[in-house]
Design an enzyme around this catalytic site. Structure first.
Site, short mmCIF file in Angstrom:
data_model
loop_
_atom_site.label_atom_id
_atom_site.label_comp_id
_atom_site.label_asym_id
_atom_site.label_seq_id
_atom_site.Cartn_x
_atom_site.Cartn_y
_atom_site.Cartn_z
N ARG A 104 5.04 0.38 -6.36
CA ARG A 104 5.09 -0.48 -5.18
C ARG A 104 4.14 -1.67 -5.31
O ARG A 104 4.27 -2.64 -4.57
CB ARG A 104 4.72 0.32 -3.93
N CYS A 112 0.83 -1.22 0.00
CA CYS A 112 0.00 0.00 0.00
C CYS A 112 0.86 1.26 0.00
O CYS A 112 1.95 1.28 0.57
CB CYS A 112 -0.87 0.04 1.23
N ASN A 163 -1.76 1.68 5.91
CA ASN A 163 -0.85 0.67 5.36
C ASN A 163 -0.44 -0.21 6.52
O ASN A 163 0.04 0.29 7.52
CB ASN A 163 0.37 1.41 4.76
N GLY A 164 -0.68 -1.51 6.42
CA GLY A 164 -0.33 -2.41 7.52
C GLY A 164 -1.48 -3.35 7.82
O GLY A 164 -2.41 -3.49 7.02
N TRP A 196 -2.97 -2.82 -1.61
CA TRP A 196 -2.57 -4.18 -1.99
C TRP A 196 -3.29 -5.06 -0.98
O TRP A 196 -2.94 -5.08 0.19
CB TRP A 196 -1.06 -4.32 -1.89
N HIS A 211 18.74 -35.26 -9.34
CA HIS A 211 17.96 -35.83 -8.23
C HIS A 211 16.47 -35.55 -8.40
O HIS A 211 15.77 -35.39 -7.40
CB HIS A 211 18.49 -35.29 -6.90
N LYS A 257 13.82 -13.90 -11.91
CA LYS A 257 13.53 -12.76 -12.80
C LYS A 257 12.48 -13.15 -13.84
O LYS A 257 11.52 -12.42 -14.08
CB LYS A 257 14.80 -12.28 -13.53
N GLU A 314 8.95 -13.79 -12.24
CA GLU A 314 8.18 -12.69 -11.70
C GLU A 314 7.65 -11.74 -12.77
O GLU A 314 6.57 -11.20 -12.60
CB GLU A 314 8.93 -11.94 -10.59
N GLU A 327 18.58 -16.57 -9.20
CA GLU A 327 18.15 -15.19 -9.43
C GLU A 327 17.62 -15.04 -10.86
O GLU A 327 16.61 -14.38 -11.10
CB GLU A 327 19.31 -14.23 -9.14
N LYS A 362 6.67 -4.04 -4.77
CA LYS A 362 8.09 -3.69 -4.67
C LYS A 362 8.57 -3.80 -3.23
O LYS A 362 9.68 -4.20 -2.96
CB LYS A 362 8.26 -2.26 -5.18
C1 G6P Z 1 9.87 -7.99 -3.10
C2 G6P Z 1 10.40 -7.48 -4.43
C3 G6P Z 1 11.73 -8.15 -4.73
C4 G6P Z 1 12.71 -7.94 -3.59
C5 G6P Z 1 12.12 -8.42 -2.25
C6 G6P Z 1 12.97 -7.98 -1.08
O1 G6P Z 1 9.49 -9.31 -3.23
O2 G6P Z 1 9.48 -7.74 -5.47
O3 G6P Z 1 12.27 -7.59 -5.91
O4 G6P Z 1 13.88 -8.61 -3.85
O5 G6P Z 1 10.83 -7.85 -2.06
O6 G6P Z 1 12.93 -6.59 -1.01
P1 G6P Z 1 14.00 -5.67 -0.33
O7 G6P Z 1 13.47 -4.28 -0.49
O8 G6P Z 1 14.07 -6.09 1.12
O9 G6P Z 1 15.30 -5.89 -1.01
#
Ligand code: G6P
Length: 608
Positions: free
Chosen positions: A27, A2, A100-101, A74, A504, A485, A488, A481, A603
């Site tokens: 976000r 949010c 927010n929360g 959100w 395995h 990518k 997501e 990683e 985000k």
């Molecule tokens: C969310 C984002 C990711 C990020 C993760 C951790 O899931 O979509 O891209 O890596 O949070 O976020 P931070 O701000 O703690 O690196």
């Protein structure tokens, strides 16, 4: 998650609030709303979907409002529909609030209100809070907010207004970020600095358990127990240009392509390649504790966790210090053992991820020295650590983290070399690594130049819905990683794992034409990875390899090769991740996905 914004001042609040919401769109959200006060009454407009939908729906009478609050939601409690969207008001419409929360005891509070004949119309925990504030309201909004919050358990960043006090906003924070933007004859409240930058760079970071009463001319901060708190006004370093697209189609593209510059900024003033020295201002006063540390625990979520995993390999390999990396969400709840001499490092782009913050608090509570590697200056994690190092890679807006990952690992390499020198790493060896690190930004530009080649590969495989990403050693975190990518932002199922683990189980998935990405650069497991490539080939898998420039062996085995320049093995991830970022980006564009705001993702994850 949010986003909140509130305005009180002399200008028309509506465009300021809408523009602020747009700045926070990155976000992640599913609905949005705005409340504006005029002539002693508040009008609320909200809708599921985008901010543009909210703008279209706004049917205003043309009269300016000088106070208002707005929100991007959100969903956590209740579906993302109009009724559950914020702002929420009490039954009389006098109090309105954005939040927010999560109010954890909302059921108990709802029952309490129902006994008083106060009924909520939405499913949200937030409306309960609006009703509770109204219940306590006896002519002083700040007092009513304080009284309500003293009955609340959970997390919140809130902005509240009341029709009886048309020039007053009240904000409060517990576990969710909240920043006060200080202007001239106007003040703002927001959960994200990006929403304030167009108006002011002077900010106050509220701490947990603090309430602010804000009018156009002044603000007053107190604790939940009404004890006055004096706050420093700080300057936001980021500029508006930095959070804009600058000619790119997507923030993710901009952030991928600015990685050479981001890395230079991250290393500036810290790496002296000529003398082979490292300056890490933020943590030098803890040098003694760091050198004597018996164990390092790196904790983080998502992409930051992958950077941490690379850090673990680097710390043990180069610095020869015991290190483990753990998901913050696991670490915080599993009652971890923190003995004397344990240093915990929280890694986070936003500095607001709730699990990472909680892991940090757990570590501190158990007596560990708690450090942070964070991008957002002034964020909660950065303020709660004993000391830390900022990434200095600039704001990251695209939900899929790219340049922050580079920055996080780069900082870990600096810390690793810094520690290594104080243990077993010789000065010439450290110097070699630092010289190589200083060359990486230029080498990154070479890798970025093959973006078109990567797009062609993405075109070829754009309809494949199952991918494997495999690597060994330092290339294993890069594989997971890379897989993250593509998952997501392209909504493609991809699994990353150590290449040897394929045998395995996952090898059963390999069928004719399935794309399998290998990170197969020169290093101490090079011959082994060639073996794994052969195993996949034998089963009809299509090999997309990231290899060291000029490597013919890999080229002969693979269907596609992305070459990266040679560099010492521990630094290769800074280069090998780039083709994988580009691959995910081009796939997402080709598949028509919303690159910067992927579905269901946020985000900054400020709920558990
Ligand atoms: C969310 C984002 C990711 C990020 C993760 C951790 O899931 O979509 O891209 O890596 O949070 O976020 P931070 O701000 O703690 O690196």
């Amino acid at each position: 998650m949010c986003g909140i914004i509130g305005y009180v001042g002399y200008r028309d609040a509506q465009p300021i609030l809408i523009e602020g919401l747009k700045r926070m769109e990155y976000r992640g959200y599913d609905s949005a709303g705005i409340a504006l006060m005029q002539n002693g009454s508040t009008q609320i407009c909200k809708t599921p979907g985008r901010i543009s939908a909210l703008e279209n729906k706004l049917d205003w009478n043309g009269q300016p409002s000088h106070i208002g609050i707005a929100h991007t939601r959100w969903a956590t409690h209740g579906a993302p529909n109009e009724i559950n969207a914020h702002p929420h008001a009490d039954s009389t419409g006098r109090i309105s609030l954005v939040h927010n929360g999560i109010i954890e005891n909302h059921d108990t509070l709802r029952t309490f209100l129902e006994r008083k004949e106060i009924h909520c119309i939405s499913e949200t925990d937030t409306e309960v809070l609006a009703q509770l504030i109204a219940y306590f309201y006896k002519g002083d909004l700040e007092k009513a907010v304080r009284a309500a919050l003293n009955d609340v358990q959970g997390t919140y960043g809130i902005a509240v207004m009341c029709t009886d006090e048309p020039g007053v906003l009240v904000a409060a924070r517990m576990g969710s970020p909240l920043i006060l933007g200080v202007g001239k004859n106007e003040n703002l409240i927001a959960s994200d600095a990006a929403a304030l930058l167009a108006h002011t760079s002077q900010v106050i970071y509220l701490s947990d358990g603090e309430i602010a009463r804000v009018t156009p001319e002044e603000f007053r901060t107190t604790t939940l127990d009404a004890i006055p708190v004096t706050k420093d006004v700080e300057e936001i370093e980021w500029t508006l240009e930095e959070i804009e697209l600058g000619g790119y189609e997507h923030f993710m593209a901009k952030e991928i392509f600015e990685q050479p510059e981001a890395l230079r900024n991250c290393l500036r003033g810290r790496l002296d390649e000529q003398h082979g020295a490292i300056t890490l201002g933020g943590i030098t006063k803890y040098t003694r504790e760091l050198v004597r540390a018996r164990r390092f625990i790196l904790t983080a979520c998502g992409t930051a966790y992958h950077a941490g995993l690379l850090g673990e390999y680097f710390f043990e390999d180069v610095a020869r210090v015991p290190c483990e990396t753990e998901y913050a969400s696991e670490f915080r709840y599993r009652n971890p053992i923190i003995d004397d001499g344990t240093v915990v490092i929280a890694i986070s782009q936003s500095g607001e991820t709730i699990d990472t913050l909680a892991a940090l608090r757990e570590a501190k509570m158990k007596g560990a020295l708690a450090l942070g590697i964070v991008n957002v200056v002034g964020s909660t994690i950065s303020r709660e650590t004993d000391a830390g190092i900022y990434l200095h890679v600039g704001p990251e807006i695209g939900v899929a983290s790219t340049k922050a990952f580079i920055g996080q690992f780069a900082i870990l390499t600096l810390v690793g070399i810094f520690l290594g020198r104080r243990h077993h790493l010789s000065q010439p060896a450290a110097h070699e690594l630092l010289k190589a690190l200083a060359r990486i930004p230029d080498q990154m530009s070479e890798v970025l130049a093959m973006s078109d080649q990567v797009r062609l590969v993405a075109e070829r495989y754009q309809h494949a819905n199952n991918w494997l990403y495999l690597g060994r050693g330092y290339n294993y975190p890069v594989a997971i990683e890379g897989a993250l990518k593509i998952k997501e932002i392209s909504y493609v199922h991809a699994e990353g794992m150590p290449a040897a683990e394929m045998k395995h189980g996952p090898i059963a998935l390999i069928t004719e034409g399935m794309p399998v990405v290998f990170i197969a650069t020169h290093g101490n497991q090079y011959e082994k990875i060639l073996g794994n490539i052969n195993e996949v080939r034998a089963r009809g898998g299509h090999i997309i390899a990231v290899a060291t420039a000029g490597d013919r062996k890999v080229a002969d085995l693979a269907d596609q090769v992305f070459y990266v320049p040679d560099c010492p093995e521990p630094l290769q991830p800074l280069l090998t991740i780039i083709p994988l970022q580009l691959l995910a980006y081009h796939m997402a564009v080709l598949r028509g996905c919303n690159v910067d705001k992927p579905r269901n993702l946020a985000k900054s994850v400020t709920v558990e």
